[in-house]
Design a protein around this motif. Structure first.
Motif, PDB file in Angstrom:
ATOM      1  N   GLY A 263     -36.925  18.767  32.818  1.00 42.85           N
ATOM      2  CA  GLY A 263     -37.094  17.639  33.730  1.00 42.85           C
ATOM      3  C   GLY A 263     -36.642  16.321  33.154  1.00 42.85           C
ATOM      4  O   GLY A 263     -36.424  15.357  33.898  1.00 42.85           O
ATOM      5  N   GLN A 264     -36.489  16.224  31.832  1.00 35.44           N
ATOM      6  CA  GLN A 264     -36.020  14.985  31.222  1.00 35.44           C
ATOM      7  C   GLN A 264     -34.502  14.891  31.313  1.00 35.44           C
ATOM      8  O   GLN A 264     -33.810  15.851  31.637  1.00 35.44           O
ATOM      9  N   ASP A 265     -33.974  13.676  30.999  1.00 41.88           N
ATOM     10  CA  ASP A 265     -32.534  13.465  30.902  1.00 41.88           C
ATOM     11  C   ASP A 265     -32.151  13.478  29.433  1.00 41.88           C
ATOM     12  O   ASP A 265     -32.950  13.121  28.558  1.00 41.88           O
ATOM     13  N   VAL A 266     -30.906  13.902  29.159  1.00 40.90           N
ATOM     14  CA  VAL A 266     -30.435  13.958  27.779  1.00 40.90           C
ATOM     15  C   VAL A 266     -29.018  13.411  27.718  1.00 40.90           C
ATOM     16  O   VAL A 266     -28.221  13.598  28.655  1.00 40.90           O
ATOM     17  N   VAL A 267     -28.719  12.689  26.644  1.00 37.84           N
ATOM     18  CA  VAL A 267     -27.377  12.163  26.397  1.00 37.84           C
ATOM     19  C   VAL A 267     -26.900  12.717  25.072  1.00 37.84           C
ATOM     20  O   VAL A 267     -27.571  12.556  24.040  1.00 37.84           O
ATOM     21  N   LEU A 268     -25.752  13.409  25.107  1.00 38.47           N
ATOM     22  CA  LEU A 268     -25.101  13.911  23.894  1.00 38.47           C
ATOM     23  C   LEU A 268     -23.966  12.952  23.555  1.00 38.47           C
ATOM     24  O   LEU A 268     -22.926  12.947  24.224  1.00 38.47           O
ATOM     25  N   PRO A 269     -24.140  12.077  22.559  1.00 39.36           N
ATOM     26  CA  PRO A 269     -23.090  11.078  22.258  1.00 39.36           C
ATOM     27  C   PRO A 269     -21.882  11.732  21.608  1.00 39.36           C
ATOM     28  O   PRO A 269     -22.012  12.675  20.818  1.00 39.36           O
ATOM     29  N   CYS A 270     -20.705  11.221  21.952  1.00 42.18           N
ATOM     30  CA  CYS A 270     -19.475  11.683  21.306  1.00 42.18           C
ATOM     31  C   CYS A 270     -18.434  10.585  21.518  1.00 42.18           C
ATOM     32  O   CYS A 270     -17.961  10.373  22.644  1.00 42.18           O
ATOM     33  N   VAL A 271     -18.107   9.884  20.437  1.00 43.81           N
ATOM     34  CA  VAL A 271     -17.133   8.784  20.506  1.00 43.81           C
ATOM     35  C   VAL A 271     -16.091   9.030  19.432  1.00 43.81           C
ATOM     36  O   VAL A 271     -16.429   9.211  18.254  1.00 43.81           O
ATOM     37  N   ALA A 272     -14.796   9.041  19.833  1.00 40.73           N
ATOM     38  CA  ALA A 272     -13.699   9.284  18.894  1.00 40.73           C
ATOM     39  C   ALA A 272     -12.705   8.131  18.970  1.00 40.73           C
ATOM     40  O   ALA A 272     -12.562   7.461  20.008  1.00 40.73           O
ATOM     41  N   SER A 273     -12.019   7.913  17.869  1.00 44.10           N
ATOM     42  CA  SER A 273     -11.043   6.817  17.799  1.00 44.10           C
ATOM     43  C   SER A 273      -9.794   7.320  17.100  1.00 44.10           C
ATOM     44  O   SER A 273      -9.875   8.165  16.195  1.00 44.10           O
ATOM     45  N   GLY A 274      -8.636   6.787  17.526  1.00 42.09           N
ATOM     46  CA  GLY A 274      -7.369   7.148  16.913  1.00 42.09           C
ATOM     47  C   GLY A 274      -6.220   6.726  17.789  1.00 42.09           C
ATOM     48  O   GLY A 274      -6.396   6.395  18.968  1.00 42.09           O
ATOM     49  N   LEU A 275      -5.049   6.692  17.221  1.00 45.71           N
ATOM     50  CA  LEU A 275      -3.836   6.372  17.984  1.00 45.71           C
ATOM     51  C   LEU A 275      -2.883   7.548  17.851  1.00 45.71           C
ATOM     52  O   LEU A 275      -2.622   8.015  16.732  1.00 45.71           O
ATOM     53  N   PRO A 276      -2.354   8.055  18.970  1.00 39.98           N
ATOM     54  CA  PRO A 276      -2.629   7.641  20.353  1.00 39.98           C
ATOM     55  C   PRO A 276      -4.120   7.816  20.694  1.00 39.98           C
ATOM     56  O   PRO A 276      -4.841   8.547  20.052  1.00 39.98           O
ATOM     57  N   THR A 277      -4.547   7.114  21.787  1.00 38.65           N
ATOM     58  CA  THR A 277      -5.948   7.173  22.210  1.00 38.65           C
ATOM     59  C   THR A 277      -6.316   8.609  22.596  1.00 38.65           C
ATOM     60  O   THR A 277      -5.609   9.238  23.395  1.00 38.65           O
ATOM     61  N   PRO A 278      -7.390   9.128  22.030  1.00 42.68           N
ATOM     62  CA  PRO A 278      -7.721  10.537  22.296  1.00 42.68           C
ATOM     63  C   PRO A 278      -8.403  10.716  23.657  1.00 42.68           C
ATOM     64  O   PRO A 278      -8.974   9.785  24.217  1.00 42.68           O
ATOM     65  N   THR A 279      -8.302  11.946  24.141  1.00 43.40           N
ATOM     66  CA  THR A 279      -9.095  12.363  25.301  1.00 43.40           C
ATOM     67  C   THR A 279     -10.155  13.365  24.804  1.00 43.40           C
ATOM     68  O   THR A 279      -9.918  14.107  23.845  1.00 43.40           O
ATOM     69  N   ILE A 280     -11.292  13.341  25.485  1.00 39.20           N
ATOM     70  CA  ILE A 280     -12.421  14.179  25.038  1.00 39.20           C
ATOM     71  C   ILE A 280     -12.809  15.113  26.170  1.00 39.20           C
ATOM     72  O   ILE A 280     -12.915  14.693  27.335  1.00 39.20           O
ATOM     73  N   LYS A 281     -13.008  16.394  25.827  1.00 34.24           N
ATOM     74  CA  LYS A 281     -13.543  17.351  26.785  1.00 34.24           C
ATOM     75  C   LYS A 281     -14.723  18.072  26.133  1.00 34.24           C
ATOM     76  O   LYS A 281     -14.827  18.156  24.915  1.00 34.24           O
TER      77      LYS A 281
END
Length: 1381
Positions: A263-281
């Protein structure tokens, strides 16, 4: 409101059930406890109902800050209103003297100005609401945790950073978890507005995605928790312009393992950096997540994953995959979903009486699994001998007392939360007895069996009710000195014993017994004091058992002395076993440690210890497992091979050593190689333990090298392989051009596939990397398959039948593909030719092994001479029996030349045949073989057992029955058991054996007007079968009256009254007038017959030839000493039988072991078939009688059939075995009368034994101890001597025929046409039948007489005829005397 409505419904339901109980009346005290509003009360008793008492609102976990106010809600419903109190950390709060805490009118707790400091936290803790109603009891709410946020402290602060435009940035701001909700961010000292691009994570971290110039500036986070705000360091975020220079792809923030509640909400953080700008799946458990179409899955700024309203299905491993086109990185985290306790089954209200046992049921679920505790009226229930937790969560209360009344609550708790559910227990008073006598105390209460943990009590009925058939009993018992009493009720009325289970050893218990009748409970018996037996104390498990490896082949095990046990520990036994095996070994140990040597290296073993004292072995310890230490491998790697790649490299392949020789984890391999010419210069290379090949490069051209490989563990290097040699090429192959065309291509088409084979190009100097095979219908370019350069054939699958395929083959290398080689083929049509049948098996034989098993063996002529099966053929065995006729075949398959057929019926003929199948070819069925299974004891009792009294003899009864339906063999006899007590032990019953398979028997000299019980048991050669059910029969009160419940036998529609003067078992004596009329008819027929015979004899005498005279003289000379022995008085008068040669008796069911007496003696006949004769005739016959004695068959052979010289139409049962009374003297020819002489000149011999019979007489019934004689007659010529039927004396005779005591019926003989009937009570094989008719002789027909004369016209001598005439004259005189009488 919903709770109030539920309360009203519960109250109305209880009222309805109470009204029903008023109508139904009270239940007995021994009944089970009533649940949910069904109070077992009588109309006269006071009614007590369950009172609704429950919480409307319960407190919940609350987070507060210092200095604020908090309300913990609580409200309970009851009539009357409950008193509300509060507990904190298990202790009641004194709210009267507390300035900051006060109780609100609805029962809620109000706390003002929450106090919280580093060393003083008076308000933080666990709170519980307690509701009490004085007359009912107490209930408690769930516990609620009050958390007060501490002083703001930063565990990490933001740091200056820079970010390229379009990329993502993060700023840390971590505080203690309680204060996260109070964190906010500022940019350039202004509150930062959050949106889809800029978010704050649950940890307080700030994430900025797709950064722009406006995102640059000074940032700080602020914590506002009620007091003055606390600020973090202020740092600058720089936004750099986008450049074409690439940068490494890195995670700024990775997901971490999380635990959330359903019943609670959850956030799974995932932040990436780089050039070219990455896409996350995102992926979960290797499945891609569709965040676009899902309502619960949302990608936040920086591609963090938010899951709303978490369920159990959301638990799993989540993968965050970042990709910018140049590289891919991934991170993963585990999401664990927990669930608060939830009730699957709640406790229900219970009515009960004192001394009863009850169980409150409680079933909960949750994650982690909740723990359960029970509370009674607000106090914890501590498990004891009378309060037990059973089936994990249920509460059992034993031996209820009045103080056990109240409210019981089941409280479930885990790491996530807690919940409670309760029920009420009402102890009812026993209803007053109704008007009527109550039973007195049971008598003679004793403990008939005393063990360590149970006692069996027995008693006698109360003196007030000696029979006690309708009494039930309650046994009350308790430990001595304990006021709590338990009760055990008898299972059925009239039972006077009870076994009390689950007692404690060496403990004194006090028992008393009460009886109840329909009016109520009676007096209690005097207390009985019984002590259970002491239990033999065996040692408990040895504590602290430990095992550790001391070397690669030894393990040391240690333990301590068991803490429980009676008596000194004598020794220990150490058991050990290699893991993966089931062979356990043991060793005796006298100390507390032992070292086992000689174990396998790096092998896991399990150990356990059992302590022994004077009573024997104790409780075993739990198994402990340990692995011996590793060692260097004891064997070299396997299957070493070398492959020369070119002029400078060789590929080496190998396999690990055998598992039993690795002696540890293989950590690597050591490769050593050298030139064959320089054996001292050795080069070594190490590879990892998972690598099983290595390319050795940098070798010299055209040089021979030696190689060897050894395996390594952490302990060192094991033995190496033998040296293996290979020589590099002198020059490398050419790869500057494509390969040439393969030298050949062959195709072999099948129905749906084509097998392609080829040879390499003739020019071996050009490198070939592989071959490309192209194929298709009409064109080779539809499909292409590439194979390795070493391959020389390939099968193209999944083709269409009857299709034209074009196939091409090209060799290729790194330069390209060479010239193709073409071939075409047409796949075969999809038609299956009819296979020619195989030869059937021969020599099928059936070998009987048991009553239900037969082995079938055969030979197969299509196999070689040694009869070994090397292909995939199999055999099908089928079998059936012809009883019943419509039985279906059963089949079984076999792959050998024999098959064991099981599950057959005993003593049953089966036929077997075999066929062979190979692929699609099958043979016909072989010739059949037959086999009869062995007999088995009967498996069912005789059926249709009936008992009738004998007419005129009230002390004699006749028992009839039918054979068992499952005889399982030839029935050889029966045993009749009878007794006047049906409950007597079977060895006390009277036994009457019946030999053979007779189906009727008479029992004499029974007591009049007495009930008898009869059982019958069948036997065959294998033993006795089961007994039939007992049949009751009461003998009659007086002579001639039938027994109670008896009925006369069914005489059939063809039955006629007997015409004989003798008493029949089913009739009465005939009148003298009827007897005289019968004699006149017999005499008239006899006179006519004699006159005709005399005329025929005179005619035949004239045709006698001289040749026949000589023949007769020769016969006379041979038999002179045997014919007519004795004086003329002994000569038997001739009987009225003609052509005895033509009378042939053949038993229908011949016994496999014919009795020799029956083979050489005539068929015995019962005296019941004999007409009494006068004393003179009787004396004559007694002088000539045979010495054969015994009870004889009641059946008689028709003299009419014998006189006509024809075979009778009906069959009669004959005895195949002698009667129960044995033969006293064996008949011999010396003692035979003259009429028994044998003939020497007649070739005809009756194969079934003698077939003659004669009329025999017995003067009185008292003479039944002697057997009636029969003459053994071999006819010397067709016209035999005549015998006159005996004439009964005037007046009613005294002879009373009786059934044989042990009738024997195994053969079927001949029956005849019915003329005049006299009855005989006789059974037939397989069914009961009406009395058997016995035929009175009559004159032969004229045609038959003429034919007999023609057949025998030349067989008389004049002197012989003269003797016969003399006999006839004597016969005429006898007839005249009879007629005159």
């Amino acid at each position: 409101m919903a709770a109030e409505r539920g309360a009203r419904r519960l109250l109305s339901t209880s009222s309805f059930w109470l009204y029903c109980l008023l109508l139904l009346g009270r239940r007995t005290p021994g009944a089970a406890a009533a649940r949910s509003g069904s109070a077992p009360q009588s109309p006269g008793a006071s009614i007590r109902t369950f009172t609704p008492f429950y919480f409307l609102v319960e407190p919940v976990d609350t987070l507060s800050v210092r200095g604020s106010s908090v309300i913990l809600n609580c409200s309970a419903y009851s009539e009357p209103s409950p008193k509300i109190e509060w507990k904190k950390d298990g202790t009641f709060l004194n709210l009267a003297s507390d300035d900051r805490r006060q109780l609100l009118p609805d029962g809620s707790l109000f706390i003002s100005n929450v106090v919280h400091s580093k060393h003083n936290k008076p308000d933080e803790g666990y709170y519980q609401c307690v509701a009490t109603v004085e007359s009912l009891g107490t209930i408690v709410s769930r516990t609620a945790k009050l958390t007060v946020a501490g002083l703001p402290r930063f565990t990490s602060q933001p740091e200056p950073s820079s970010v390229y435009a379009g990329n993502s940035a993060i700023l840390n701001c971590e505080v203690n978890a309680d204060l996260v909700p109070f964190v906010r961010w500022e940019q350039n000292r202004h509150p930062l507005l959050l949106d889809d691009r800029v978010i704050k994570l649950p940890s307080g971290m700030l994430v900025i995605s797709n950064a722009t110039e406006g995102d640059g500036g000074l940032y700080r986070c602020i914590v506002e928790s009620g007091g003055p705000p606390k600020y973090s360091d202020e740092v600058e975020l720089k936004v750099l312009p986008d450049t074409e220079v690439t940068s490494d792809l890195v995670f700024l923030k990775q997901p971490s393992p999380l635990v959330r509640v359903i019943g609670q909400d959850v956030v799974l953080p995932c932040v990436a950096s780089g050039l070219p700008t990455p896409t996350i799946k995102w992926m979960k458990n290797e499945e891609a997540l569709d965040t676009e179409s899902s309502e619960r899955l949302v990608l936040l700024a920086g591609s963090s994953l938010e899951i709303s309203d978490v369920t159990e299905d959301d638990a799993g491993t989540y993968f965050c995959i970042a990709d910018n086109g140049n590289e891919t990185i991934e991170a993963q985290a585990e999401l664990t979903v927990q669930a608060q306790p939830e009730f699957l089954k709640q406790p229900t209200n219970i009515y009960a009486h004192e001394s009863m046992d009850i169980v409150f049921e409680c079933e909960v679920t949750g994650k982690p699994t909740p723990t359960v505790k029970w509370v009674k009226n607000g106090d914890m229930v501590i498990p004891s001998d009378y309060f037990k937790i059973v089936k994990e969560h249920n509460l059992q209360v034993l031996g209820l007392v009045k103080s056990d009344e109240g409210f019981y609550q089941c409280i479930a708790e885990n790491d996530v939360g807690n919940a409670q559910a309760g029920a009420q227990l009402i102890i009812l008073e026993h209803a007053p007895a109704t008007t009527g006598p109550l039973p007195s105390a049971p008598r003679d209460v004793v403990a008939s069996l005393v063990s360590t943990r149970f006692i069996k009590l027995t008693w006698r009925t109360p003196a007030s009710d000696p029979h006690g058939d309708n009494l039930t009993y309650s046994v009350f018992y308790t430990k001595e000195g304990i006021a709590r009493e338990r009760v055990e009720n008898t299972s059925r009325p009239g039972e006077m014993q009870v076994t009390i289970q689950n007692l404690m050893p060496a403990t004194v218990y006090v028992f008393r017994v009460m009886a109840q009748n329909k009016h109520g409970s009676g007096e209690s018996s005097a207390p009985l004091r019984v002590e259970t037996q002491p239990e033999v104390q065996l040692p408990g498990p040895a504590p602290n058992i430990r095992a550790y490896a001391t070397s690669p082949t030894s393990i040391t095990v240690t333990w301590e002395t068991p803490v429980s046990g009676n008596g000194e520990i004598q020794n220990y036994k150490l058991y050990y076993m290699e893991k993966g095996t089931d062979k356990e070994q043991d060793v005796d140990v006298s100390s507390h440690s032992f070292t086992i040597n000689g174990l396998k290296k790096y092998t896991e073993y399990s150990f356990r210890v059992v302590a022994y004292n004077k009573h024997g072995p104790g409780v075993s310890t739990q198994d402990v497992a340990v692995r011996t230490l590793s060692d260097v491998p004891s064997a070299a790697p396997q299957n070493l091979s070398l492959e020369v790649r070119n002029s400078k490299s060789i590929m080496i392949h190998w396999q690990p050593p055998a598992p039993a020789t690795q002696n540890g984890q293989i950590t690597g391999y050591k490769i050593r190689y050298r030139k064959a010419s320089r054996k001292s210069d050795v080069t070594e290379t190490l590879v990892s333990g998972t690598q099983l090949s290595q390319l050795i490069e940098g070798l010299d051209r055209g040089t021979e090298y030696n190689f060897r490989v050894a395996a390594l563990t952490i302990n060192g290097t094991g033995p190496a392989t033998d040296w293996l040699s290979a020589e590099t090429f002198e020059s490398d192959l050419d790869e500057t051009r494509v390969p040439e065309v393969p030298s050949s291509l062959h195709v072999r088409p099948l129905v749906t596939s084509i097998v392609v084979s080829w040879t390499p190009p003739e020019n071996q100097n050009i490198v070939v990397r592989g071959y490309a095979i192209g194929y298709g219908i009409g064109s080779p370019h539809a499909q292409t398959i590439k194979v390795d350069y070493k391959q020389r054939y390939y099968t193209i699958e999944n083709l269409d039948p009857s299709s034209h395929y074009v196939i091409t083959l090209k060799a290729f290398n790194n330069v390209g593909e060479g010239i193709p080689l073409y071939e075409s083929a047409v796949t075969r049509p999809h038609t299956v030719p009819d296979p020619t049948p195989m030869m059937p098996p021969v020599g099928v034989q059936a070998s009987i092994l048991s009553h239900d098993t037969i082995r079938i063996t055969w030979a197969d002529n299509s196999l070689p001479k040694h009869q070994k099966i090397t292909d995939s053929r199999y055999y099908t065995v089928r079998w059936k029996t012809n009883i019943p006729a419509n039985t279906k075949y059963k089949n079984a398959n076999a792959t050998t030349l024999s098959y064991l057929v099981t599950g057959l019926k005993p003593n049953t003929l089966y036929e077997f045949s075999v066929m062979v199948t190979k692929g699609r070819r099958s043979s016909t069925w072989s010739m059949t073989a037959h086999g009869t299974t062995f007999e088995l004891v009967p498996t069912s009792p005789p059926k249709d057992v009936t008992v009738v009294s004998k007419e005129g003899k009230p002390k004699t009864i006749i028992v009839n029955w039918q054979p068992p339906s499952e005889a399982n063999g030839k029935i050889t006899g029966y045993i009749i058991y009878y007794s006047t007590d049906v409950n007597a032990e079977i060895h006390d019953w009277v036994i009457e054996p019946v030999v053979g398979n007779r189906l009727t028997h008479q029992i004499q000299e029974l007591t009049l007007d007495t009930p008898y019980y009869f059982k019958i048991q069948a036997r065959n050669s294998k033993g006795m079968g089961p007994m039939s059910e007992a049949v009751q029969f009461r003998t009659p009160k007086a002579s001639g009256s039938g027994g109670k419940g008896s009925r006369l036998p069914d005489l059939g529609s063809d039955y006629k009254p007997p015409m004989s003067g003798s008493n029949s078992p089913h009739g009465s004596p005939t009148s003298p007038l009827d007897s005289n009329m019968l004699l006149v008819i017999i005499v008239s027929v006899g006179v006519i017959t004699i006159v005709v015979v005399v005329i025929i004899a005179v005619f035949c005498t004239r045709r006698t030839t001289s040749h026949q005279k000589k023949k007769r003289a020769a016969c006379k000379s041979v038999n002179g000493s045997h014919k007519y022995k004795g004086n003329s008085k002994d000569v038997k008068p001739p009987d009225l039988w003609i052509h005895h040669e033509r009378l042939e008796l053949k038993p229908i069911d011949k016994s496999p072991d014919p009795n020799p007496i029956m083979t050489d003696t005539p068929i015995p006949r019962n005296s019941q078939d004999i007409t009494p004769v006068d004393n003179s005739m009787d004396s004559n016959i007694h002088q000539r009688r045979n010495s054969y004695r015994g009870h004889e068959s009641e059946d008689s052979m028709s003299t009419l059939a014998g006189r006509r010289g024809m075979r009778p139409k009906m069959m009669m049962p004959f005895d195949s075995q002698p009667p129960q009374q044995s033969v006293r003297n064996t008949p011999s020819t010396d003692t035979m009368p003259a009429s028994s002489s044998q003939t020497c000149c007649t070739d005809h011999q009756d194969p079934e034994g003698a077939t003659s019979s004669s009329y025999l007489a017995s003067s009185q019934e008292e003479d039944s101890g002697q057997s009636l004689p029969t003459a053994h007659v071999r006819p010397s010529h067709p016209l035999k001597s005549f015998a006159v039927p005996a004439v009964p004396p005037p007046g009613p005779p005294t002879y009373d025929p009786a059934l044989p005591s042990t009738p024997l019926l195994s053969q079927q003989a001949l029956n005849h046409h019915i003329h005049s009937v006299k009855t005989a009570s006789i059974g037939t094989l397989g069914r009961s039948r009406p009395p058997m008719p016995v035929v009175v002789p009559s004159a032969p027909e004229v045609q038959e007489t003429t034919r007999m004369l023609e057949d025998s016209e030349s067989s008389y001598e004049p002197d012989e005829l003269t003797k016969e005439m003399a006999h006839l004259e004597g016969l005429m005189k006898d007839l005249n005397a009879i007629t005159t009488a």
